[in-house]
Design a protein around this motif. Structure first.
Motif, short mmCIF file in Angstrom:
data_model
loop_
_atom_site.label_atom_id
_atom_site.label_comp_id
_atom_site.label_asym_id
_atom_site.label_seq_id
_atom_site.Cartn_x
_atom_site.Cartn_y
_atom_site.Cartn_z
N LYS A 99 -39.33 57.66 2.78
CA LYS A 99 -38.60 56.52 2.25
C LYS A 99 -39.62 55.55 1.72
O LYS A 99 -40.68 55.38 2.32
N PRO A 100 -39.40 54.86 0.62
CA PRO A 100 -38.26 55.10 -0.25
C PRO A 100 -38.34 56.50 -0.87
O PRO A 100 -39.41 57.10 -0.90
N ASN A 101 -37.21 56.97 -1.35
CA ASN A 101 -37.21 58.29 -1.99
C ASN A 101 -37.88 58.23 -3.36
O ASN A 101 -38.67 59.11 -3.69
N LYS A 168 -44.20 54.35 -3.03
CA LYS A 168 -43.39 54.76 -4.17
C LYS A 168 -42.56 56.02 -3.90
O LYS A 168 -41.88 56.51 -4.79
N GLY A 169 -42.64 56.54 -2.68
CA GLY A 169 -41.89 57.75 -2.36
C GLY A 169 -42.34 58.89 -3.25
O GLY A 169 -43.53 59.13 -3.43
N TYR A 170 -41.37 59.59 -3.84
CA TYR A 170 -41.68 60.68 -4.76
C TYR A 170 -42.04 60.17 -6.16
O TYR A 170 -42.36 60.94 -7.04
N GLY A 171 -41.96 58.86 -6.34
CA GLY A 171 -42.37 58.26 -7.60
C GLY A 171 -41.21 57.89 -8.49
O GLY A 171 -40.10 57.65 -8.03
N ILE A 172 -41.48 57.85 -9.78
CA ILE A 172 -40.51 57.43 -10.78
C ILE A 172 -39.82 58.66 -11.36
O ILE A 172 -40.48 59.55 -11.89
N PRO A 173 -38.49 58.72 -11.23
CA PRO A 173 -37.77 59.90 -11.72
C PRO A 173 -37.79 60.03 -13.24
O PRO A 173 -37.82 59.04 -13.96
N ASP A 174 -37.73 61.26 -13.70
CA ASP A 174 -37.58 61.60 -15.11
C ASP A 174 -36.22 62.28 -15.21
O ASP A 174 -36.08 63.45 -14.83
#
Length: 185
Positions: A99-101, A168-174
Motif C-alpha cells: 500500500k498504496p497500490n 509509490k506502490g507499484y507506481g503510476i499506471p498506464d
C-alpha cells in the motif's frame, strides 16, 4: 443499485474520542469497520478506490483505513514530474500488504472551482479520483472482467510493478497498457 466503481477520500486513524483511535496494528486490511465495508463492496463486485491519506509528513505517516483494505485500490500522490509527494501517506499495511497500490497526480493538481476559476491543489483526494475515472473507463472497455481483474491489470501496468515501494506502490499506471494486458488474456 448498479454501482460498479466507488471512490472515497475519507480516511481514519484518530478521532475526537481517543478511545476510538486506530493503531497501526489494526491497519491489516481486515479489522476496522470501514475496511469490512470496503471488502463487502468488493465481494459484491465493486471496484473500491481509496485515497491513501495525507499523513506522510506527520507522526502517523501511514495510510489510514480504509486504505489498508485487502480489496481496495489505494492511491498515493506524486507531482507532475512523477516524484513522490511527501504529504502522501505510506505503507505497508500492518500485515505487509503493498500500500498504496498505485499513485497519480496529487500535488499541484489543476482543477476548476465552483466559482469557475482555475486553481491548483494538493492531496490524495485529487489523485484517487483521477485513478477512479480511468479505472471506470478501463472497465467499461472490458466489461467481461471482474473488479479484481481490473485492479490487477492496473497494478501490472504501473511504472514500478517489478520493483514496488511503500511510497509509490507499484507506481503510476498506464491505462493503455492495462487495456492491452486485459486483452491478451
Amino acid at each position: 443499485a448498479g454501482t460498479d466503481v466507488i471512490n472515497t477520500s475519507l480516511g481514519y486513524s484518530t478521532f475526537t474520542d481517543s478511545a476510538q483511535d486506530h493503531t497501526y496494528t489494526e491497519m491489516n486490511g481486515n479489522t476496522t469497520r470501514i475496511v469490512k465495508d470496503v471488502n463487502i463492496a468488493a465481494g459484491k463486485g465493486m471496484l473500491v478506490v481509496v485515497s491513501a491519506g495525507n499523513s506522510g509528513n506527520n507522526e502517523w505517516h501511514y495510510i489510514t483505513t480504509p486504505g489498508d483494505a485487502d480489496s481496495a485500490l489505494t492511491v498515493g500522490a506524486v507531482d507532475n514530474l512523477e516524484v513522490y509527494a511527501s504529504f502522501s501517506s505510506v505503507g505497508p499495511a500492518s500485515d505487509g500488504a503493498m500500500k498504496p497500490n498505485v499513485t497519480a497526480m496529487g500535488k499541484g493538481t489543476t482543477y476548476v472551482g465552483t466559482d469557475g476559476n482555475v486553481y491548483t491543489g494538493n492531496g490524495t483526494s485529487f489523485s484517487a479520483p483521477l485513478i477512479t475515472g480511468l479505472a471506470a473507463c478501463l472497465w467499461q472497455a472490458n466489461p467481461q472482467y471482474t473488479n479484481m481483474e481490473i485492479l490487477a491489470a492496473i497494478e501490472q501496468s504501473s511504472s514500478q510493478y517489478l520493483n514496488p515501494d511503500y511510497e509509490k506502490g507499484y507506481g503510476i499506471p498506464d491505462f493503455g497498457l492495462a487495456d492491452q494486458i486485459l486483452n491478451i488474456k
